[in-house]
Design an enzyme around this catalytic site. Structure first.
Site, short mmCIF file in Angstrom:
data_model
loop_
_atom_site.label_atom_id
_atom_site.label_comp_id
_atom_site.label_asym_id
_atom_site.label_seq_id
_atom_site.Cartn_x
_atom_site.Cartn_y
_atom_site.Cartn_z
N SER A 1 1.41 -9.96 -1.64
CA SER A 1 0.94 -8.51 -0.78
C SER A 1 1.43 -7.89 0.74
CB SER A 1 0.07 -8.29 -1.32
OG SER A 1 -0.92 -8.76 -1.15
N LYS B 1 0.90 -1.03 -0.20
CA LYS B 1 0.03 0.49 0.46
C LYS B 1 0.81 1.39 -0.11
CE LYS B 1 -4.24 -1.62 0.25
NZ LYS B 1 -5.05 -1.46 -1.02
N GLU C 1 -9.66 7.17 3.08
CA GLU C 1 -10.54 5.90 3.20
C GLU C 1 -10.13 4.24 4.14
OE1 GLU C 1 -10.13 5.62 0.02
OE2 GLU C 1 -9.48 3.90 -0.02
#
Lengths: 394, 266
Positions: A378, A90, A112
């Protein structure tokens, strides 16, 4: 021009666009008119690359998973995004967007978050850049992901509970959009996935594309070839998948595999397997596939993984599904947890529950011993300890 | 397209046009038609009926909540059209449907337009349908069913874009009073007045109505000085919600009287 690149109007085939009320138009237009130029600027690239290297810890390793390879009878490599600062891919996107926000002269950041990973990655870069940060998070998710709430607070962010609707990720996204409508001039909205109105899906994809850029080089060194036979990733909104697919989209020899969260089963009514249960429609500003009633109301998704618990997918992925470029596989809670434990036992790596879905997809592939498979790992599983403990079967 | 009730309204009345928004299927599922009829009786000039949606991003808490309640009550597009089927036997004022694009898309654009025409709906507002997509893909369809599609402008909307919207739409232009989601604000500021004046001096083809943050007689009067009138939504939803003792008719009449600054009857 790639068949899978976004067009001028923000479409991937019939998906994408910017379905937003006029109140959001100036914000989105400003971004649309500037993002390519800013990202293409050598100064921006220099700063972005330096932070990815020294702050995030890139390039992340491409690790040959020997025991996993033996088990599945193929050469399996793991792209170690779990080793990024903050524990997941991220941060690649939030670093990019915070630099962009500064160049647009924005003073405040909103975001968010579902599981809290994107929220933490945003709070982190806001601390780094000295910008005020507000993160919207579903009240239900705040309860489920307490450690991440505290991480954001420690980093100086304000975490605002989204109390509307079902009080999860989709509602946090709605609340962030409302906040942006009310604060159009000084605020940048850092969306965490390849969703939202154009140019977000393309912009986030470009920031995450560093993943496949690295894989190409690393695989060349390891195997003497840039292209694997398979790239595999989990898809919620789809940002880690977009990143690891990006440089392979136009190479039809590379099979693209997307693992969606089936929750308690594709037909159970408690699922997040969007390509299996979704139909075309508009969600969060783009035309895409989403789970909805025949009356066009958005259906609440379910997955054991908070990061995959989203009723839609990014428009790029809807296009990859529609054209058959990517093969979508549904992985339920049980099988994802088993795959997570398996990776822990075989390789000594506890994956995020999201990433565990990608590993379970291995069971559904017809692999040969010479096949080279790259799986995007990930995120790391630290945040999911409680989920593993609650599942209990280890 | 032929002139419909919206055009006729503005031909006959160029100031203090009072438009009231409410959510279909709220507070109770079958209240829609009664609220509509009472609004006309009480003196509203036009009515906007909201099509409930699970994810109304442009709306503040009051309208969000009414959407949620209406959906729980069992409202659907099909149901709205069946509730409105006979409305033209009772109601003469223009009626506009306002809703997000996804429910309209799932219902089917052509079917939606057809049902609007059958019921006597005069126009629609679909705030998240981009105007370029509308002009290229749907405008001919809407025109063929004599349906106006109204668009919003905000203080941030450029002059060029306002002109483009004015050229490509009919009915009226919905001026969002400030950069915000729906819901009552305290007062109308100097900055907002400058914006109202700026748009007024553009001499647009379409009449303008001001909405968002209009809640009472004072804000209605102010908005009306700078445009043909105003649109009230959240404040009316609150009034519908407030007291269970009063009948719908009482709530509607006392609200409209309050906004118009007329003495409350009773």
């Amino acid at each position: 021009m790639s068949k899978y690149a976004v067009d001028e109007r923000g479409y991937y085939g019939k998906f994408g666009g910017a379905f937003i009320p006029e109140m959001l138009y100036p914000n989105v237009e400003e971004l649309k008119n500037n993002y390519l130029e800013i990202i293409g600027d050598p100064d921006f690239q220099e700063e972005f690359r330096a932070l990815l290297k020294d702050y995030v810890g890139r390039p992340t390793p491409l690790y040959f998973a020997k025991r996993l390879s033996e088990k599945y009878g193929a050469k399996i490599y793991l792209k170690r995004e779990d080793l990024c600062h903050t524990g997941a891919h991220k941060v690649n996107n939030t670093i990019g967007q915070i630099l962009l926000a500064k160049r647009l002269g924005k003073k405040k950041i909103i975001a968010e978050t579902g599981a809290g990973q994107h929220g933490v990655a945003t709070a982190t870069v806001c601390a780094l850049a000295g910008l005020e940060c507000k993160v919207y998070m579903g009240a239900v998710d705040m309860e489920r992901q307490k450690p991440n709430v505290e991480r954001m607070r420690i980093l100086g962010a304000e975490v605002i509970p989204a109390e509307s609707g079902s009080r999860t990720l989709k509602d946090a996204t709605n609340e962030a959009m409302r906040h942006w409508i009310n604060n159009p001039q000084d605020t940048h909205y850092i969306i965490g996935s390849v969703v939202g109105p154009h140019p977000y899906p393309d912009m986030v994809t470009r920031f995450q594309a560093v993943i496949s850029e690295e894989v190409k080089k690393q695989l060349k060194e390891a195997e003497g070839r840039e292209n694997p036979d398979y790239v595999v990733a989990c898809v919620g909104g789809g940002s880690n998948a977009a990143g690891i697919y990006y440089h392979y989209l136009d190479n039809p020899d590379v099979k693209i595999i997307a693992a969606e969260a089936a929750g308690k089963g594709v037909e159970s009514g408690e699922t997040a397997a969007t390509t299996f249960k979704g139909t075309p429609g508009v969600l969060h500003g783009s035309m895409t596939l989403l789970m909805q009633t025949t009356d066009g109301q958005v259906v609440e998704p379910y997955s054991i993984s908070a990061g995959l618990d989203y009723p839609g997918i990014g428009p790029l992925h809807a296009h990859l599904f529609e054209t058959g470029r990517a093969k979508f596989i549904a992985v339920d809670d049980e099988n994802s947890m088993k795959a997570g434990i398996e990776l822990s036992r075989l390789e000594g790596i506890i994956p995020a529950v999201e990433s565990a879905h990608a590993f379970s997809a291995l069971n559904q592939l017809d692999l040969n011993e010479n096949d080279v498979v790259v799986i995007n790992l990930s995120g790391r599983g630290d945040k999911d300890l409680q989920t593993y403990i609650n599942w209990g079967k280890y | 397209m032929v002139k419909n009730r919206i055009n006729k309204l503005f031909e006959n009345k160029s100031e203090n046009v009072l438009t009231v928004y409410f959510t279909a299927g709220y507070p109770e599922l079958d209240d829609t038609l009664e609220i509509l009829a009472e609004l006309e009786k009480a003196g509203a000039d036009m009515v906007e009926i909201g099509i409930p949606y699970s994810d109304p991003v442009a709306d503040g808490p009051t309208i969000q909540e009414s959407n949620g309640v209406a959906l729980k009550n069992g409202i659907s597009m099909q149901k709205i059209f069946s509730q409105l089927k006979t409305m033209r036997k009772k109601v003469d004022i223009p009626v506009v449907l306002m809703g997000y694009f996804n429910p309209v898309l799932q219902f089917g654009l052509e079917e939606f337009c057809k049902k609007c025409k059958e019921c006597g709906v005069d126009g629609v507002i679909i705030p998240d349908l981009p105007i370029l997509e509308y002009v290229e893909q749907y405008k001919d369809l809407f025109d063929s069913y004599d349906l106006h599609n109204m668009y919003l402008i905000t203080p941030q909307t450029s002059e060029e874009r306002i002109r483009m919207i004015d050229e490509n739409t009919s009915g009226f232009i919905y001026m969002v009073s400030n950069s915000s989601i729906t819901g009552a604000k305290k007062e109308i500021s100097e900055e907002q007045l400058k914006y109202f004046n700026r748009i007024k001096s553009m001499n647009l083809n379409n009449p303008r109505l001001i909405g968002f943050g209009i809640s009472d007689n004072k804000t209605f009067k102010t908005a009306s000085e700078y445009s043909s009138g105003a649109i009230i939504g959240s404040a009316f939803i609150k009034a519908l919600k407030e007291s269970d003792k009063d009948s719908i008719a009482d709530k509607v009449h006392s609200f409209i009287n309050m906004v118009k600054g007329e003495k409350i009857s009773q």
